[in-house]
Structures are given as C-alpha cells and as structure tokens.
Design a protein around this motif. Structure first.
Motif, mmCIF file in Angstrom:
data_model
loop_
_atom_site.group_PDB
_atom_site.id
_atom_site.type_symbol
_atom_site.label_atom_id
_atom_site.label_comp_id
_atom_site.label_asym_id
_atom_site.label_seq_id
_atom_site.Cartn_x
_atom_site.Cartn_y
_atom_site.Cartn_z
ATOM 1 N N GLU A 1 23.261 -18.592 -30.433
ATOM 2 C CA GLU A 1 22.186 -18.155 -31.330
ATOM 3 C C GLU A 1 21.149 -17.323 -30.584
ATOM 4 N N ASP B 1 13.888 -20.119 -31.193
ATOM 5 C CA ASP B 1 15.047 -20.950 -31.564
ATOM 6 C C ASP B 1 16.255 -20.282 -30.934
ATOM 7 N N HIS C 1 18.639 -17.547 -40.165
ATOM 8 C CA HIS C 1 17.436 -17.763 -40.968
ATOM 9 C C HIS C 1 16.296 -16.950 -40.382
ATOM 10 N N HIS D 1 12.181 -22.308 -39.692
ATOM 11 C CA HIS D 1 13.080 -21.855 -40.753
ATOM 12 C C HIS D 1 12.242 -21.243 -41.854
ATOM 13 N N THR E 1 17.536 -15.220 -37.096
ATOM 14 C CA THR E 1 18.483 -15.718 -36.102
ATOM 15 C C THR E 1 19.897 -15.303 -36.513
ATOM 16 N N GLU F 1 23.504 -16.997 -35.662
ATOM 17 C CA GLU F 1 24.005 -18.190 -34.980
ATOM 18 C C GLU F 1 25.316 -18.737 -35.549
HETATM 19 ZN ZN ZN Z 1 18.369 -21.520 -35.894
#
Ligand code: ZN
Ligand code: ZN
Length: 356
Positions: free
Chosen positions: A332, A225, A289, A296, A316, A318
């Motif tokens: 991120e 991500d 997260h 997530h 993460t 972000e």
């Molecule tokens: Zn994210």
C-alpha cells in the motif's frame, strides 16, 4: 488557510437558499476552523460564524480556532431547546445540519424542528481535494511512517512476537512527534497475514512466511497509511510469485489513476489483473480509500467507488492476495492525483525484502 474553505460553504449556502450550516463532525470542524478538541460545533454563516463549545475548550479555542469564528459559550445549554431557538430568533430561517453526524435521537429532534434542513457530504466533498498545506502535512506523516517502518521491520526475528513490533511502532510514533498511530497497527505473520485486518497477537513471528505491516502516523492532524509485506528468513518461490502479482496489480492501478476516472474504474484495473492471474477470489476488499484528516475518507477506490477522481485527491492503492491458512501479501502506497496522472507520495521501494 480557513477562509477559502469557509467561503465555499457560504457560497453553497447561498446557492441552496440556506442561512447557516451547523457542523457537528469533528474532522469537518477541524477542517473549517482548526479546532482539534473533542467537543464543539460550528455555525458557519455569512452572518457571523460561531464556534460553539463549553468552558473546557475555551482556552483551546483561543489557541487553535480561526479568528473567523466568534466563541459562543454553550456551557449547560442544550442545542435543540436552548441554542437553536436563539439562532432562529436572530432570523436564521433555514439552518442546514450534517445528518450523517448527529446521533439518532438528535437527528429525529432536528428533523422535527421547523427550518432545520438535513444535508450530507458538503464538507467531506471539499476535504477530498487537498491544498498545498494539506499535501505537505500528509507528506510529513508519510516520511515519519516510512522511517518508523524501516526501523521496526529491521527488528523482526523468530524470537519476538507481533505485539512486540506493534509496541515498537506505537512507542516510536510518540517519541518522534506524532500524536499517535493513525489506526491500530497491523503486524501479522504467517497464517495471520491471510486476514486483511489481523491486528497483532502475542504469537511469535513465523520464519519463511510473509510478515505484513500495515501502519500509519497522525502528525499535525494529518494521517499516513502504508502496508509492506516482508519475509522472515526467506522468500520462497511460491510467495515470490504471489508477491509479484500484487506488486504488478498495484503498479498497473498506479499508472491508471488520473482525473476523470472513477474509483470503480481504477479498482477494476488491479482486480482485473489479479483475477487474470487466478487470484480474484483472494482479493476481497476495495483497492483503496481517500486519506487526510481521517485515515479513511473519500473518495473510495472500490467496486462501489462512483466518485470521479479530481486533481488534488489523495488515495491509497493497496491490492492484496490472501491465501486462507497460509498467509497473505498486501502492498500500500498513497497517491495524489495530478493533472494527467498520479504521483506516488511514498518513497520506500516495493522490492521483496527479507528480514531477520
Ligand atoms: Zn489503507
Ligand atoms: Zn493500511
């Protein structure tokens, strides 16, 4: 790989005086057994672990599920009326189940059964701490994500739409071996970039404005991500200032991450800086997260993040600033918590990039 995980569940059962854990969350099933299909359950118990599924998944059981599990065919057999009474008949007096991962109807049936005990978060807590194989899998998903981002962001021009770029991301994901995106990509240009979860539209990219890509790959069961905001044609001095604030907030949070700190404390570092710079009200979401089998998962870096960070947690970072009607900036990366800090698992720099 699975036996240390199963051992931890067995130890917890023993500590809590329970006989077995019925696992119904698919990501938890994957973590404890390797099964990647869409219907199945586990009964984890020192008295003989079972993988429970119907005939559609028996081949997949043979290919994927760890040998610690014996196959229990439940074709045409209902859990509450037929299977659980069998276990109870075998002498399982107290069976724990994942109350967050059963349907409402099932939950009330289970709650009404003698010996069934609701639990939450047992497997999720283990999943937060990644082992070496998991870190390698996440790292590979990150490398692929960065590669596809670099290719696709280079295609940006005022002649194409957000959806064109989103389609390129999805296409390349499959062509390059991912099972797909880990979530529907966000490609948001101009005023759309002011919406943190914009998705993408059929709108053409807007020159002179931010273009936000938030994308991830699912590769070998693990997610990446990443967000980068680039600029189409030029980065105006106004956007440059906002960009620098977001980048500094992210770097300060990255320096702060270490074992023992709560997610809330890390969030406060980025949020405090953005607020000092006059943009507190333009940063309306949490800082980050956990990520792994799910895009997530725990722990959260947010005002509500009370979990203390531990060695091996992967999160993460972000931060973003969103100016309604104008546009937004978010950056991120993914960090793994180390003994005395955190390591950025991403390689791609966060300098201002002008495309098109
Ligand atoms: Zn994210
Ligand atoms: Zn993201």
């Amino acid at each position: 790989m699975y036996s240390p995980r199963i051992d931890r569940i067995h130890a917890r059962l023993e500590a809590e005086g329970l006989d077995a854990l019925l696992v119904t969350s698919l990501p938890n099933i994957r973590y404890l057994s390797g099964f990647s299909g869409s219907t199945g359950m586990l009964l984890v118990t020192p008295r003989g672990n079972r993988f429970i599924s119907d005939f559609r998944y028996h081949e997949q059981y043979k290919q994927e599920v760890d040998q610690a599990y014996e196959l229990l065919d439940n074709t045409g057999r209902e859990l509450v009326k037929e299977l659980l009474p069998v276990f109870i008949g075998e002498g399982f007096k107290r069976i724990a189940y994942e109350s967050d991962h059963v349907s409402g109807t099932m939950g009330s049936k289970l709650a009404a059964m003698e010996g069934l005990t609701p639990t939450t978060g047992w497997v999720e807590e283990l999943r937060m701490v990644k082992d070496a194989q998991e870190l390698a899998a996440i790292e590979a998903a990150i490398r692929l994500n960065e590669e596809i981002f670099s290719e696709v962001s280079a295609l940006a021009s005022a002649d194409i739409t957000e959806a064109d770029l989103a389609a390129e991301i999805e296409y390349r994901a499959l062509k390059k071996g991912a099972s797909g995106s880990s979530f529907r990509p966000i490609v948001a240009s101009g005023p759309n970039s002011a919406k943190p979860h914009a998705g993408f539209s059929q709108q053409r990219l807007v020159p002179g404005t931010p273009l936000t890509f938030d994308m991830g790959m699912r590769l070998n069961g693990y997610c990446s991500d990443m967000t980068r905001t680039v600029f189409l044609g030029e980065c105006t001095p106004q956007w440059r200032r906002v960009y620098d604030i977001v980048r500094e907030a992210k770097d300060r949070a990255a320096d702060a991450i270490k074992p023992g700190l709560t997610g809330k404390e890390v969030d406060a570092v980025a949020r405090g800086y953005i607020t000092e710079q006059g943009h507190g009200e333009h940063f309306g979401h949490g800082l980050g997260h956990g990520i792994g089998i799910e895009v997530h998962e725990g722990p959260r870096l947010a005002k509500v993040g009370l979990t203390e960070l531990k060695l091996g947690h992967v999160v993460t970072n972000e931060p973003g600033i969103y100016l309604p009607g104008e546009g937004g900036i978010r950056i991120e990366d993914i960090f793994v918590v180390t003994e005395d800090g955190a390591r950025n698992m991403n390689n791609l720099p966060t300098d201002v990039v002008v495309v098109g």
